[in-house]
Motif scaffolding. Sequence first.
Motif, PDB file in Angstrom:
ATOM      1  N   VAL A 159      -2.098   6.603  11.710  1.00 32.97           N
ATOM      2  CA  VAL A 159      -0.674   6.941  11.729  1.00 32.97           C
ATOM      3  C   VAL A 159      -0.112   6.917  10.310  1.00 32.97           C
ATOM      4  N   GLY A 160      -0.508   5.922   9.521  1.00 35.35           N
ATOM      5  CA  GLY A 160      -0.029   5.831   8.141  1.00 35.35           C
ATOM      6  C   GLY A 160      -0.492   7.009   7.299  1.00 35.35           C
ATOM      7  N   PHE A 252      -2.789  -9.246   8.805  1.00 39.98           N
ATOM      8  CA  PHE A 252      -1.482  -8.936   9.383  1.00 39.98           C
ATOM      9  C   PHE A 252      -0.547  -8.367   8.320  1.00 39.98           C
ATOM     10  N   SER A 253      -0.650  -8.904   7.103  1.00 41.38           N
ATOM     11  CA  SER A 253       0.217  -8.418   6.022  1.00 41.38           C
ATOM     12  C   SER A 253      -0.092  -6.957   5.685  1.00 41.38           C
ATOM     13  N   VAL A 258       1.660  -1.199   5.791  1.00 41.79           N
ATOM     14  CA  VAL A 258       1.462   0.192   6.211  1.00 41.79           C
ATOM     15  C   VAL A 258       2.592   0.631   7.145  1.00 41.79           C
ATOM     16  N   LEU A 259       3.038  -0.239   8.026  1.00 42.22           N
ATOM     17  CA  LEU A 259       4.156   0.098   8.920  1.00 42.22           C
ATOM     18  C   LEU A 259       5.426   0.393   8.116  1.00 42.22           C
ATOM     19  N   ILE A 264       9.000   4.620   5.640  1.00 43.70           N
ATOM     20  CA  ILE A 264       9.472   5.285   4.420  1.00 43.70           C
ATOM     21  C   ILE A 264       9.117   6.769   4.440  1.00 43.70           C
ATOM     22  N   PHE A 265       7.888   7.087   4.813  1.00 40.86           N
ATOM     23  CA  PHE A 265       7.452   8.486   4.864  1.00 40.86           C
ATOM     24  C   PHE A 265       8.301   9.293   5.850  1.00 40.86           C
ATOM     25  N   MET A 266       8.583   8.713   7.009  1.00 39.81           N
ATOM     26  CA  MET A 266       9.366   9.427   8.022  1.00 39.81           C
ATOM     27  C   MET A 266      10.816   9.584   7.589  1.00 39.81           C
TER      28      MET A 266
END
Length: 278
Positions: A159-160, A252-253, A258-259, A264-266
């Motif tokens: 997704v990233g 987790f970090s 990436v989330l 930011i990308f969207m």
Amino acid sequence: MKRLLSIEIQKIWLNKASRVLTLTYFILLSFIALIASIKFDIGIFKFHLAEMGIFNFPFIWHFNTYIAAWLKFFLAIVIVSMMANEYSYGTLKQNLIDGMSKKELVLSKFLTVVLFAFCSTVFVFIMSLVLGYSFSSYTEFGIVFSDLEYLLAFFVKLVGFFSFCLFLGILVKRSAFAIGFLLVWYIAESIMKGILNFRLFPEGNTAANIEQFFPMESISNLIVEPFSRLSVVKNIGTQIGLDNIKDYSVSFSSIVIVLVWISIFMLLSYKLLKNRDL
């Protein structure tokens, strides 16, 4: 959302190049199973990958997701083309004329990205189960379904990466230039990493702590290489005096970073489309 997604799927399927690339991607994913057939038997030298434990549970989750992630570039071309074709064929204007808002347009693209990532993850999950039960020395339920966090990392990784490709498709408008920009970005990050490691912070973990926030580096960090986990590699390292202290777990970090980049990308994709004169 279902309506938006069906529109995008129809566009991709009706485009011959996108259809071929999508099918090629999933066919290549299935070729991971062919690794099990790789054998070398030359005199006293015998080499059989399946017998090295690469398909043992739970290692298979790490190995298959890492290998499958390299094939994401096939779908990257589809994602970039998906946006570039909107400009080339004039469907972007037509969608807006038909009543679709720019927000809905970006959302439809993002839903397609998520769908591709989800289907890829499910495919790898099923294939790993089949290979694992065929070759693994350990088939206990608790062992089989441990380390499934690699599937989550694989999904977030796709997704990233696809979100970044979508952003480039909106930014550059043309597929070839967008893919070229992606390669330039990889090179730029590599140069920045070199400067951090060999010029600014040659000692300590400062360089690595900074690099983890780079978009492509953060995506790469989700699943580290699995080969040095193999017992045969560890034994060789022990014999030559090298201790393996590498952390192979899913951080987790790294997922959070990436989330954040996906958001930011969207957001940038929407802002670009919103402010652009179509």
